[in-house]
Design an enzyme around this catalytic site. Structure first.
Site, mmCIF file in Angstrom:
data_model
loop_
_atom_site.group_PDB
_atom_site.id
_atom_site.type_symbol
_atom_site.label_atom_id
_atom_site.label_comp_id
_atom_site.label_asym_id
_atom_site.label_seq_id
_atom_site.Cartn_x
_atom_site.Cartn_y
_atom_site.Cartn_z
ATOM 1 N N GLU A 87 0.302 -3.097 -7.289
ATOM 2 C CA GLU A 87 0.474 -3.640 -5.943
ATOM 3 C C GLU A 87 -0.619 -4.682 -5.764
ATOM 4 O O GLU A 87 -1.805 -4.365 -5.803
ATOM 5 C CB GLU A 87 0.330 -2.573 -4.872
ATOM 6 C CG GLU A 87 0.529 -3.160 -3.468
ATOM 7 C CD GLU A 87 -0.093 -2.331 -2.358
ATOM 8 O OE1 GLU A 87 0.256 -2.575 -1.183
ATOM 9 O OE2 GLU A 87 -0.935 -1.466 -2.642
ATOM 10 N N ASP A 115 -2.380 1.164 -6.741
ATOM 11 C CA ASP A 115 -2.473 0.743 -5.348
ATOM 12 C C ASP A 115 -3.479 -0.396 -5.177
ATOM 13 O O ASP A 115 -4.606 -0.339 -5.693
ATOM 14 C CB ASP A 115 -2.902 1.943 -4.495
ATOM 15 C CG ASP A 115 -3.010 1.609 -3.026
ATOM 16 O OD1 ASP A 115 -1.986 1.285 -2.416
ATOM 17 O OD2 ASP A 115 -4.136 1.658 -2.488
ATOM 18 N N HIS A 156 -5.868 -5.797 -5.781
ATOM 19 C CA HIS A 156 -6.716 -6.896 -5.308
ATOM 20 C C HIS A 156 -8.029 -6.378 -4.727
ATOM 21 O O HIS A 156 -8.962 -7.155 -4.537
ATOM 22 C CB HIS A 156 -5.971 -7.736 -4.266
ATOM 23 C CG HIS A 156 -5.320 -6.913 -3.199
ATOM 24 N ND1 HIS A 156 -4.030 -6.442 -3.302
ATOM 25 C CD2 HIS A 156 -5.775 -6.456 -2.002
ATOM 26 C CE1 HIS A 156 -3.721 -5.748 -2.222
ATOM 27 N NE2 HIS A 156 -4.769 -5.744 -1.420
#
Length: 594
Positions: free
Chosen positions: A286, A249, A252
């Site tokens: 992601e 998840d 970034h």
């Protein structure tokens, strides 16, 4: 049995029994001379025994590495002997190339919301043509129902779903149907309720911040043990639960200034485990960075992850289908078919281009000759893209069956790894809304206020009084799939269409060919048609609500028109005329092949 815990700030640590053994005396733990900050003791124990740790005579705390928390976050841990489980189905794995993923939330896939109830529905996915189930997070979180992204124990399994044994039964049943299982894991933050990690050590740092608070400590003092903590958790899922991959998840938000980056370290560890287990394992990120280094090989300076979600494809497809232009859709909505064509042939839309939503250039070019297209996931709907809408409305709430059929064709015939969101295959009308079950009244109110603030910032239309309350049990109940829908029109027709497309994908090599030289796109922005060419195959969609589209098909080698067969079509298959022009009625799609 060996009990051990990392508690570098503690002066004393003790093992305290709970449950049936609560009256037994606690056992002092000794510092581990070989590992600074670690404490250990040997004590007789068996599967299911409950225990906790006490630091400096404080209250009992759950084991940070607990595999089971039978009383939920904050309660005592329970011993899990993984080797006791009797696996029924041998499994050699399924690799990512050629895969079709299906995102599934255990708590709403069935009314019961358990692993066992979901396992009883697996035949539907095998018959559909799915290869891998992507489970949304299953780590413990407060209450019974929630999305799972506020989990607090990354080694454990949510007890209301069925706990560790339930997850193993689900994975075993999936493997028995030939389905791989991928688990969504959250390393970038932990939930606020029941999170006792800060009491054990520097698991978090103020050096960086995330939208959810202090960042996980991946690069500050003490970060070696924190990195090992999350690495060990990831490998445990793959090893002890026989999972086939992990979805990571929001990578970034993993702030790490060390070298190598945590993600590179994780991918190296997973590749090594795959070699030892002799079955394929993979990591899917992601990421909203549009950074080719995410999936680039480690030896060339990349992080070595095996795939990443591609929101650019989603945004382009969504704007082409709906005409929406608010928020991050603005850049794609200016010329949605051009945006869709760019993502189909180049991967990223934002590859250094200006992003008005961010107010700056974003992303970098992705060379699909070096990064095979299957390393990007393509989707028309996900839990995020639906659930972050004010009403949690799916595409089926606003689009005709014809446009839903077009969406399915573009996802399943794209050069990328396709992913469906549960119920999408029959055009489910049940919404997917954000729901929580926090027991702390202040936290519950903070969540309510936060969601309403987010919806207001995105300028969602409609009466704000209709926005769902995340804490209302009815919100979760509305999101449970209605399993009577697939048997009735128009859902039954759409389900048959998805089965046809997945059969074509399985049988036609051109649809899983990653070579970018064999994919091209033509389109007419004003007329709203798009032609996707995958080798000898032609996928033509007409998104216009009223006009028939005249789609000229390209000639083959030597300037001659190839002989084509109508392989599939919605609402019906059709062939081009003698002039080589395919005439498509409004909101329809055709797949042609030699």
């Amino acid at each position: 049995m060996l009990f051990e815990v990392w508690a570098p700030r503690a002066g004393r640590v003790a093992l305290r029994w709970a449950g049936d053994r609560a009256t037994e005396p606690e056992i002092p733990m000794e510092p581990d001379d070989a590992r600074a900050g670690w404490w250990r003791t040997d004590a007789p124990a068996r599967d299911g025994d409950r225990y906790a740790f006490r630091l400096d005579d404080g209250p009992p705390l759950p084991d940070p590495r607990a595999a089971r928390l039978p009383e939920g976050p904050g309660g005592p841990a329970a011993v899990v002997e993984h080797d006791r489980f009797g696996w029924r189905h041998p499994w050699s794995g399924r690799p990512l190339p050629g895969a079709v993923l299906y995102e599934l939330h255990i708590g709403t896939y069935t009314p019961e919301g358990t692993f066992d109830a979901a396992a009883a529905r697996l035949r539907h996915l095998a018959d559909l043509g799915i290869t891998h189930i992507e489970l949304m997070p299953v780590c413990p979180f407060p209450g019974t129902h929630g999305w799972g992204y506020d989990g607090v124990a990354p080694w454990a399994v949510h007890e209301p779903y069925g706990g560790p044994e339930g997850l193993k039964r689900f994975v075993d049943a999936a493997h028995g149907q030939g389905l791989g299982v991928v688990l969504d894991v959250v390393h970038n933050h932990l939930g606020p309720s029941g999170n006792h990690l800060p009491e054990f050590g520097p698991y978090f740092t103020d050096t960086h911040h995330t939208p959810w608070g202090a960042a996980v400590n991946l690069d500050a003092p003490g970060s070696d043990e924190v990195r090992a903590y999350f690495l060990g958790s990831a490998l445990s899922w793959l090893r002890d639960y026989r999972l086939d991959g992990l979805r990571l998840d929001a990578v970034h938000a993993l702030h790490d200034d060390r070298t190598p980056h945590f993600l590179a370290q994780l991918s190296a560890a997973v590749d090594a485990l795959a070699g030892r287990l002799r079955r394929p394992l993979f990591l899917i990120a992601e990421s909203d960075l549009n950074d080719p280094r995410t999936t680039a090989p480690r030896h060339s300076g990349g992080q070595g992850l095996h795939a990443q979600w591609n929101d650019d494809f989603h945004h382009a497809l969504h704007t082409a289908l709906t005409g929406e232009s608010q928020g991050y859709y603005a850049d794609f909505a200016r010329a949605p078919l051009a945006a869709l064509a760019k993502t189909l042939t180049g991967g990223f839309f934002h590859d250094g281009t200006y992003s008005s939503f961010r107010g700056r250039p974003h992303g970098a070019p992705l060379d699909l000759r070096e990064t095979p297209a299957y390393r990007l996931l393509a989707y028309a709907q996900t839990h995020d893209q639906i659930g972050n809408r004010a009403l949690g409305d799916r595409l089926a709430a606003a689009l005709s069956p014809g446009l839903l059929a077009c969406a399915g064709a573009l996802v399943l015939c794209a050069p990328f790894t396709p992913m469906l969101f549960m119920g999408e295959e029959w055009g489910a009308r049940t919404p997917w809304q954000y729901f929580t079950d926090h027991t702390d009244p202040e936290l519950a109110e903070a969540v309510r206020a936060g969601r309403r603030r987010e919806f207001a910032e995105h300028a969602w239309a409609g009466d704000s009084a209709e926005w769902p309350d995340p804490q209302d049990p009815a919100t979760r109940d509305r999101c449970v799939l209605d399993w009577s829908e697939p048997a009735v029109a128009p859902h039954s027709g759409l389900l048959a269409w998805y089965r046809t497309l997945l059969t074509l994908r399985r049988e036609l090599p051109a649809l899983t060919d990653p070579d970018p030289r064999h994919t091209s796109v033509r389109f007419d922005e004003e007329a709203r048609w798009l032609l996707l060419c995958r080798g000898p195959l032609r996928v033509a969609v007409n998104l216009s609500p009223e006009a028939t589209a005249a789609v000229p098909l390209p000639r083959g080698d030597g300037g001659r028109r190839p002989a084509l067969e109508a392989l599939a079509g919605w609402p019906a298959a059709r062939l081009p005329g003698a002039d080589g022009v395919l005439r498509l009625p409004p909101e329809s799609v055709v797949v042609l092949g030699p």
